[in-house]
Design a protein around this motif. Structure first.
Motif, mmCIF file in Angstrom:
data_model
loop_
_atom_site.group_PDB
_atom_site.id
_atom_site.type_symbol
_atom_site.label_atom_id
_atom_site.label_comp_id
_atom_site.label_asym_id
_atom_site.label_seq_id
_atom_site.Cartn_x
_atom_site.Cartn_y
_atom_site.Cartn_z
ATOM 1 N N THR A 130 0.878 -1.187 0.151
ATOM 2 C CA THR A 130 0.143 0.005 -0.055
ATOM 3 C C THR A 130 0.877 1.186 -0.171
ATOM 4 O OG1 THR A 130 -1.647 -1.058 1.552
ATOM 5 C CG2 THR A 130 -1.808 1.283 1.209
ATOM 6 N N PRO A 131 0.683 2.136 -0.986
ATOM 7 C CA PRO A 131 1.694 3.253 -1.021
ATOM 8 C C PRO A 131 1.215 4.421 0.065
ATOM 9 C CG PRO A 131 -0.231 3.427 -2.690
ATOM 10 C CD PRO A 131 -0.213 2.175 -2.155
ATOM 11 N N THR A 132 2.142 5.173 0.416
ATOM 12 C CA THR A 132 2.172 6.057 1.763
ATOM 13 C C THR A 132 2.185 7.283 1.240
ATOM 14 O OG1 THR A 132 4.380 5.655 2.453
ATOM 15 C CG2 THR A 132 2.873 4.403 3.536
ATOM 16 N N GLY A 133 1.962 8.246 1.929
ATOM 17 C CA GLY A 133 2.252 9.668 1.671
ATOM 18 C C GLY A 133 1.304 10.494 0.981
ATOM 19 N N ALA A 134 0.158 10.007 0.836
ATOM 20 C CA ALA A 134 -0.969 10.625 0.000
ATOM 21 C C ALA A 134 -1.594 11.965 0.940
ATOM 22 C CB ALA A 134 -2.124 9.674 -0.313
ATOM 23 N N GLY A 135 -1.588 11.851 2.172
ATOM 24 C CA GLY A 135 -2.026 12.670 3.051
ATOM 25 C C GLY A 135 -1.279 13.901 3.057
ATOM 26 N N LEU A 136 -0.023 13.888 2.386
ATOM 27 C CA LEU A 136 0.603 15.241 2.058
ATOM 28 C C LEU A 136 -0.079 16.247 0.995
ATOM 29 C CD1 LEU A 136 3.270 16.871 2.636
ATOM 30 C CD2 LEU A 136 4.406 15.549 0.612
ATOM 31 N N GLY A 137 -0.500 15.553 -0.062
ATOM 32 C CA GLY A 137 -1.298 16.132 -1.042
ATOM 33 C C GLY A 137 -2.633 16.769 -0.373
ATOM 34 N N MET A 138 -3.264 16.075 0.296
ATOM 35 C CA MET A 138 -4.634 16.655 1.078
ATOM 36 C C MET A 138 -4.263 17.789 1.922
ATOM 37 S SD MET A 138 -7.162 14.645 3.076
ATOM 38 C CE MET A 138 -7.278 13.243 2.122
ATOM 39 N N MET A 139 -3.120 17.810 2.713
ATOM 40 C CA MET A 139 -2.929 18.876 3.684
ATOM 41 C C MET A 139 -2.328 20.165 2.845
ATOM 42 S SD MET A 139 0.159 18.772 6.574
ATOM 43 C CE MET A 139 1.614 18.787 5.469
ATOM 44 N N LEU A 140 -1.667 19.749 1.720
ATOM 45 C CA LEU A 140 -1.046 21.032 0.833
ATOM 46 C C LEU A 140 -2.150 21.649 0.244
ATOM 47 C CD1 LEU A 140 1.221 22.539 -0.288
ATOM 48 C CD2 LEU A 140 1.018 20.915 -2.334
ATOM 49 N N ALA A 141 -3.359 21.159 -0.201
ATOM 50 C CA ALA A 141 -4.541 21.663 -0.709
ATOM 51 C C ALA A 141 -5.189 22.286 0.270
ATOM 52 C CB ALA A 141 -5.531 20.266 -1.333
ATOM 53 N N VAL A 142 -5.375 21.737 1.400
ATOM 54 C CA VAL A 142 -5.964 22.582 2.380
ATOM 55 C C VAL A 142 -5.294 23.832 2.953
ATOM 56 C CG1 VAL A 142 -7.064 22.306 4.798
ATOM 57 C CG2 VAL A 142 -7.246 20.486 3.423
ATOM 58 N N MET A 143 -4.069 23.755 3.112
ATOM 59 C CA MET A 143 -3.390 24.812 3.420
ATOM 60 C C MET A 143 -3.409 26.150 2.237
ATOM 61 S SD MET A 143 0.266 23.064 4.797
ATOM 62 C CE MET A 143 1.071 24.553 4.643
ATOM 63 N N LEU A 144 -3.328 25.637 0.940
ATOM 64 C CA LEU A 144 -3.508 26.607 0.003
ATOM 65 C C LEU A 144 -5.028 27.368 -0.053
ATOM 66 C CD1 LEU A 144 -1.778 24.774 -2.953
ATOM 67 C CD2 LEU A 144 -0.890 26.848 -1.832
ATOM 68 N N ALA A 145 -5.846 26.376 0.210
ATOM 69 C CA ALA A 145 -7.329 27.039 0.405
ATOM 70 C C ALA A 145 -7.427 27.920 1.364
ATOM 71 C CB ALA A 145 -8.451 25.762 0.404
ATOM 72 N N SER A 146 -6.872 27.647 2.537
ATOM 73 C CA SER A 146 -6.800 28.295 3.898
ATOM 74 C C SER A 146 -6.246 29.776 3.515
ATOM 75 C CB SER A 146 -6.411 27.883 5.010
ATOM 76 O OG SER A 146 -7.138 26.362 5.353
ATOM 77 N N GLY A 147 -5.099 29.743 2.749
ATOM 78 C CA GLY A 147 -4.335 30.988 2.391
ATOM 79 C C GLY A 147 -5.353 31.841 1.571
ATOM 80 N N LEU A 148 -5.796 31.156 0.693
ATOM 81 C CA LEU A 148 -6.943 31.973 -0.285
ATOM 82 C C LEU A 148 -7.988 32.494 0.570
ATOM 83 C CD1 LEU A 148 -7.301 32.498 -3.188
ATOM 84 C CD2 LEU A 148 -8.545 30.471 -3.381
ATOM 85 N N ALA A 149 -8.562 31.748 1.533
ATOM 86 C CA ALA A 149 -9.686 32.235 2.103
ATOM 87 C C ALA A 149 -9.471 33.368 3.101
ATOM 88 C CB ALA A 149 -10.226 31.028 3.082
ATOM 89 N N ALA A 150 -8.047 33.096 3.611
ATOM 90 C CA ALA A 150 -7.636 34.167 4.617
ATOM 91 C C ALA A 150 -7.385 35.564 3.782
ATOM 92 C CB ALA A 150 -6.174 33.981 5.340
ATOM 93 N N SER A 151 -7.317 35.619 2.473
ATOM 94 C CA SER A 151 -7.194 36.733 1.842
ATOM 95 C C SER A 151 -8.499 37.438 1.687
ATOM 96 C CB SER A 151 -6.504 36.490 0.280
ATOM 97 O OG SER A 151 -7.407 35.712 -0.387
ATOM 98 N N PHE A 152 -9.684 36.719 1.880
ATOM 99 C CA PHE A 152 -10.729 37.399 1.833
ATOM 100 C C PHE A 152 -11.303 38.199 3.184
ATOM 101 C CE2 PHE A 152 -10.905 34.732 -2.004
ATOM 102 C CZ PHE A 152 -11.364 35.673 -2.859
ATOM 103 N N VAL A 153 -10.612 38.036 4.315
ATOM 104 C CA VAL A 153 -11.108 38.524 5.435
ATOM 105 C C VAL A 153 -10.295 39.765 5.672
ATOM 106 C CG1 VAL A 153 -10.593 38.163 7.907
ATOM 107 C CG2 VAL A 153 -11.185 36.184 6.570
ATOM 108 N N GLN A 154 -11.193 40.766 6.002
ATOM 109 C CA GLN A 154 -10.627 42.277 6.313
ATOM 110 C C GLN A 154 -10.474 42.527 7.781
ATOM 111 O OE1 GLN A 154 -13.684 44.506 4.678
ATOM 112 N NE2 GLN A 154 -13.226 44.291 2.374
ATOM 113 N N VAL A 155 -9.536 42.924 7.975
ATOM 114 C CA VAL A 155 -8.989 43.110 9.421
ATOM 115 C C VAL A 155 -9.429 44.549 9.953
ATOM 116 C CG1 VAL A 155 -7.338 43.009 11.398
ATOM 117 C CG2 VAL A 155 -7.519 41.224 9.376
ATOM 118 N N THR A 156 -10.149 44.821 10.940
ATOM 119 C CA THR A 156 -10.371 46.053 11.362
ATOM 120 C C THR A 156 -10.120 46.387 12.860
ATOM 121 O OG1 THR A 156 -12.633 45.631 11.872
ATOM 122 C CG2 THR A 156 -12.118 46.369 9.808
#
Length: 79
Positions: free
Chosen positions: A50-76
């Motif tokens: 069974t191949p290992t390491g696929a979680g790395l791809g999922m983690m990278l996708a979530v990190m990129l999406a979190s960064g993109l979502a954070a760019s839409f937040v306005q801080v006051t």
């Protein structure tokens, strides 16, 4: 203040799911090519390599999406 609309959240979810599936598939192919596999054994639950390491791809996708979502937040400074 969050300026991401409902449709924006749906789009971000779809983007994350699609990116995650592509990256996981790529990570699995790379793991097989590099021989990064768990071999079946007495204490293993699988019966074939069974191949290992696929979680790395999922983690990278979530990190990129979190960064993109954070760019839409306005801080006051208002409380």
């Amino acid at each position: 203040m969050n300026v991401l609309t409902v449709s924006g959240h749906v789009y971000l979810f779809d983007l994350t799911a699609g990116l995650s599936s592509v990256l996981v598939f790529s990570a699995l192919r790379l793991a097989r090519r590099l021989g990064m596999e768990d071999l079946p054994g007495e204490r293993q639950s699988h019966t074939r390599p069974t191949p290992t390491g696929a979680g790395l791809g999922m983690m990278l996708a979530v990190m990129l999406a979190s960064g993109l979502a954070a760019s839409f937040v306005q801080v006051t400074n208002e409380w």
